[in-house]
Design a protein around this motif. Structure first.
Motif, mmCIF file in Angstrom:
data_model
loop_
_atom_site.group_PDB
_atom_site.id
_atom_site.type_symbol
_atom_site.label_atom_id
_atom_site.label_comp_id
_atom_site.label_asym_id
_atom_site.label_seq_id
_atom_site.Cartn_x
_atom_site.Cartn_y
_atom_site.Cartn_z
ATOM 1 N N TRP A 26 -8.439 1.109 9.067
ATOM 2 C CA TRP A 26 -7.337 2.093 8.391
ATOM 3 C C TRP A 26 -7.476 2.129 7.047
ATOM 4 O O TRP A 26 -7.719 3.335 6.238
ATOM 5 N N ILE A 27 -7.291 0.891 6.347
ATOM 6 C CA ILE A 27 -7.269 1.010 4.801
ATOM 7 C C ILE A 27 -8.773 1.555 4.306
ATOM 8 O O ILE A 27 -8.624 2.396 3.228
ATOM 9 N N ALA A 28 -9.671 1.235 4.890
ATOM 10 C CA ALA A 28 -11.161 1.594 4.400
ATOM 11 C C ALA A 28 -11.362 3.051 4.614
ATOM 12 O O ALA A 28 -11.770 3.844 3.738
ATOM 13 N N ARG A 29 -10.528 3.716 5.413
ATOM 14 C CA ARG A 29 -10.554 5.077 5.669
ATOM 15 C C ARG A 29 -9.517 6.034 4.792
ATOM 16 O O ARG A 29 -9.882 7.000 4.380
ATOM 17 N N ALA A 30 -8.358 5.183 4.343
ATOM 18 C CA ALA A 30 -7.355 6.106 4.090
ATOM 19 C C ALA A 30 -6.973 5.842 2.552
ATOM 20 O O ALA A 30 -6.273 6.339 1.842
ATOM 21 N N LEU A 31 -7.181 4.253 2.201
ATOM 22 C CA LEU A 31 -6.909 4.333 0.607
ATOM 23 C C LEU A 31 -7.838 4.106 -0.383
ATOM 24 O O LEU A 31 -9.323 3.696 0.234
ATOM 25 N N PRO A 32 -7.842 4.509 -1.438
ATOM 26 C CA PRO A 32 -8.950 4.375 -2.506
ATOM 27 C C PRO A 32 -9.089 3.084 -2.481
ATOM 28 O O PRO A 32 -8.354 2.130 -2.627
ATOM 29 N N GLU A 33 -10.485 2.516 -3.098
ATOM 30 C CA GLU A 33 -10.710 1.037 -3.066
ATOM 31 C C GLU A 33 -9.873 0.535 -4.018
ATOM 32 O O GLU A 33 -9.615 -0.812 -3.981
ATOM 33 N N THR A 34 -9.407 0.938 -5.159
ATOM 34 C CA THR A 34 -8.771 0.401 -6.262
ATOM 35 C C THR A 34 -7.227 -0.044 -5.630
ATOM 36 O O THR A 34 -6.804 -0.786 -6.208
ATOM 37 N N GLN A 35 -6.921 0.378 -4.514
ATOM 38 C CA GLN A 35 -5.527 -0.007 -3.844
ATOM 39 C C GLN A 35 -5.830 -0.955 -2.880
ATOM 40 O O GLN A 35 -4.756 -1.332 -2.196
ATOM 41 N N ALA A 36 -6.823 -1.134 -2.237
ATOM 42 C CA ALA A 36 -7.193 -1.634 -0.972
ATOM 43 C C ALA A 36 -7.272 -2.980 -1.231
ATOM 44 O O ALA A 36 -7.914 -3.507 -2.098
ATOM 45 N N TYR B 63 -8.008 -11.910 13.674
ATOM 46 C CA TYR B 63 -9.028 -10.916 13.662
ATOM 47 C C TYR B 63 -8.645 -9.706 14.378
ATOM 48 O O TYR B 63 -8.612 -8.472 14.039
ATOM 49 N N ARG B 64 -7.855 -9.878 15.624
ATOM 50 C CA ARG B 64 -7.370 -8.820 16.295
ATOM 51 C C ARG B 64 -6.309 -7.874 15.661
ATOM 52 O O ARG B 64 -6.449 -6.679 15.945
ATOM 53 N N ALA B 65 -5.644 -8.514 14.667
ATOM 54 C CA ALA B 65 -4.778 -7.620 14.025
ATOM 55 C C ALA B 65 -5.396 -7.053 12.816
ATOM 56 O O ALA B 65 -5.065 -5.957 12.553
ATOM 57 N N ARG B 66 -6.072 -7.782 12.171
ATOM 58 C CA ARG B 66 -6.751 -7.338 10.721
ATOM 59 C C ARG B 66 -7.698 -6.358 10.732
ATOM 60 O O ARG B 66 -7.899 -5.482 10.198
ATOM 61 N N ALA B 67 -8.636 -6.374 11.741
ATOM 62 C CA ALA B 67 -9.713 -5.691 12.024
ATOM 63 C C ALA B 67 -9.509 -4.206 12.042
ATOM 64 O O ALA B 67 -9.993 -3.272 11.112
ATOM 65 N N LEU C 18 -1.083 3.986 10.271
ATOM 66 C CA LEU C 18 0.353 3.878 9.517
ATOM 67 C C LEU C 18 1.186 4.988 10.094
ATOM 68 O O LEU C 18 0.702 5.996 10.172
ATOM 69 N N PRO C 19 2.407 4.473 10.213
ATOM 70 C CA PRO C 19 3.399 5.614 10.874
ATOM 71 C C PRO C 19 3.534 6.744 9.853
ATOM 72 O O PRO C 19 3.344 6.565 8.563
ATOM 73 N N GLN C 20 3.804 7.984 10.333
ATOM 74 C CA GLN C 20 3.772 9.033 9.704
ATOM 75 C C GLN C 20 5.137 8.813 8.730
ATOM 76 O O GLN C 20 6.153 8.499 9.056
ATOM 77 N N GLY C 21 4.841 9.230 7.325
ATOM 78 C CA GLY C 21 5.790 8.778 6.360
ATOM 79 C C GLY C 21 5.936 7.718 5.456
ATOM 80 O O GLY C 21 6.634 7.308 4.819
ATOM 81 N N ALA C 22 5.288 6.656 6.352
ATOM 82 C CA ALA C 22 5.385 5.352 5.786
ATOM 83 C C ALA C 22 4.472 5.209 4.422
ATOM 84 O O ALA C 22 3.477 5.931 4.340
ATOM 85 N N GLU C 23 4.829 4.296 3.464
ATOM 86 C CA GLU C 23 4.152 4.090 2.403
ATOM 87 C C GLU C 23 3.082 2.966 2.363
ATOM 88 O O GLU C 23 3.690 1.869 2.988
ATOM 89 N N PRO C 24 1.947 3.220 2.227
ATOM 90 C CA PRO C 24 0.761 2.343 2.454
ATOM 91 C C PRO C 24 1.080 0.791 1.343
ATOM 92 O O PRO C 24 0.689 -0.100 1.975
ATOM 93 N N ILE C 25 1.900 1.135 0.171
ATOM 94 C CA ILE C 25 2.097 -0.061 -0.436
ATOM 95 C C ILE C 25 2.938 -1.235 0.334
ATOM 96 O O ILE C 25 2.628 -2.461 0.122
ATOM 97 N N GLY C 26 3.648 -0.938 1.383
ATOM 98 C CA GLY C 26 4.317 -1.908 2.088
ATOM 99 C C GLY C 26 3.253 -2.597 3.043
ATOM 100 O O GLY C 26 3.280 -3.517 3.244
ATOM 101 N N LEU C 27 2.332 -1.653 3.572
ATOM 102 C CA LEU C 27 1.310 -2.368 4.283
ATOM 103 C C LEU C 27 0.486 -3.266 3.717
ATOM 104 O O LEU C 27 0.140 -4.474 4.036
ATOM 105 N N VAL C 28 -0.073 -2.933 2.257
ATOM 106 C CA VAL C 28 -0.738 -3.754 1.513
ATOM 107 C C VAL C 28 0.109 -5.066 1.165
ATOM 108 O O VAL C 28 -0.482 -6.070 1.275
#
Length: 172
Positions: A44-54, A35-39, A81-91
């Protein structure tokens, strides 16, 4: 990505793999750390990614499991997410953890461990990861791959930090 993040992944697995998930205390520590990590990552995902990619949110499932165990939600830190990092890696890193969750669920059921398992048993992340694999297995430029690795490393770092914070926490 798997090759480039192996060291971080192995460190996290080694740190989390020693918890006895068949004991209430070990399982609670696992859930609190998750929980401490995922929340914050999911925030961030909810604010930054389209629902279709989340990926599907897992923190609410963990919160319900913790409530059933009679535990308060732990404090969590902000994530970006660090500047320049690609969200696909996070996902990829977040969704890929569903494989470990399935193994843990199987282990818990095999030994007859009791307790809430909404988070471990939820099929949504596994289904999402299956669909994601086609996207990430396509050829990518070296630059995009490097940026994706940075996104994945950010997730591993967040989990390692949450693990360190949780194991220092004496309020359990």
């Amino acid at each position: 990505m798997k090759r480039e993040t192996r060291e971080s992944h192995d460190r996290l697995d080694a740190a989390m793999g020693d918890w006895p998930v068949d004991s209430r205390e070990g399982y609670a520590t696992f859930l609190l750390t998750q929980y401490r990590a995922r929340a914050p990552i999911e925030g961030w995902i909810a604010r930054a990614l389209p629902e279709t990619q989340a990926p599907p949110a897992q923190a609410p499932l963990i919160a319900r499991d913790l409530a059933e165990l009679g535990l308060a939600l732990p404090h969590s830190t902000a994530f970006a997410l660090p500047q320049g990092a690609e969200p696909i890696g996070l996902v990829w890193a977040l969704a890929g953890s569903s494989l470990g969750n399935r193994a843990m669920l199987h282990q818990r059921r095999k030994i007859g461990a009791a307790g809430p398992e909404r988070f471990l048993a939820d099929p949504a992340m596994s289904a999402f990861f299956s669909g994601l694999r086609a996207r990430i297995e396509r050829p990518a430029s070296a630059e995009l791959a490097s940026r994706a690795v940075a996104g994945a490393q950010a997730v591993f770092s967040a989990f390692l930090a949450a693990l360190t914070d949780q194991t220092r926490n004496t309020d359990r």
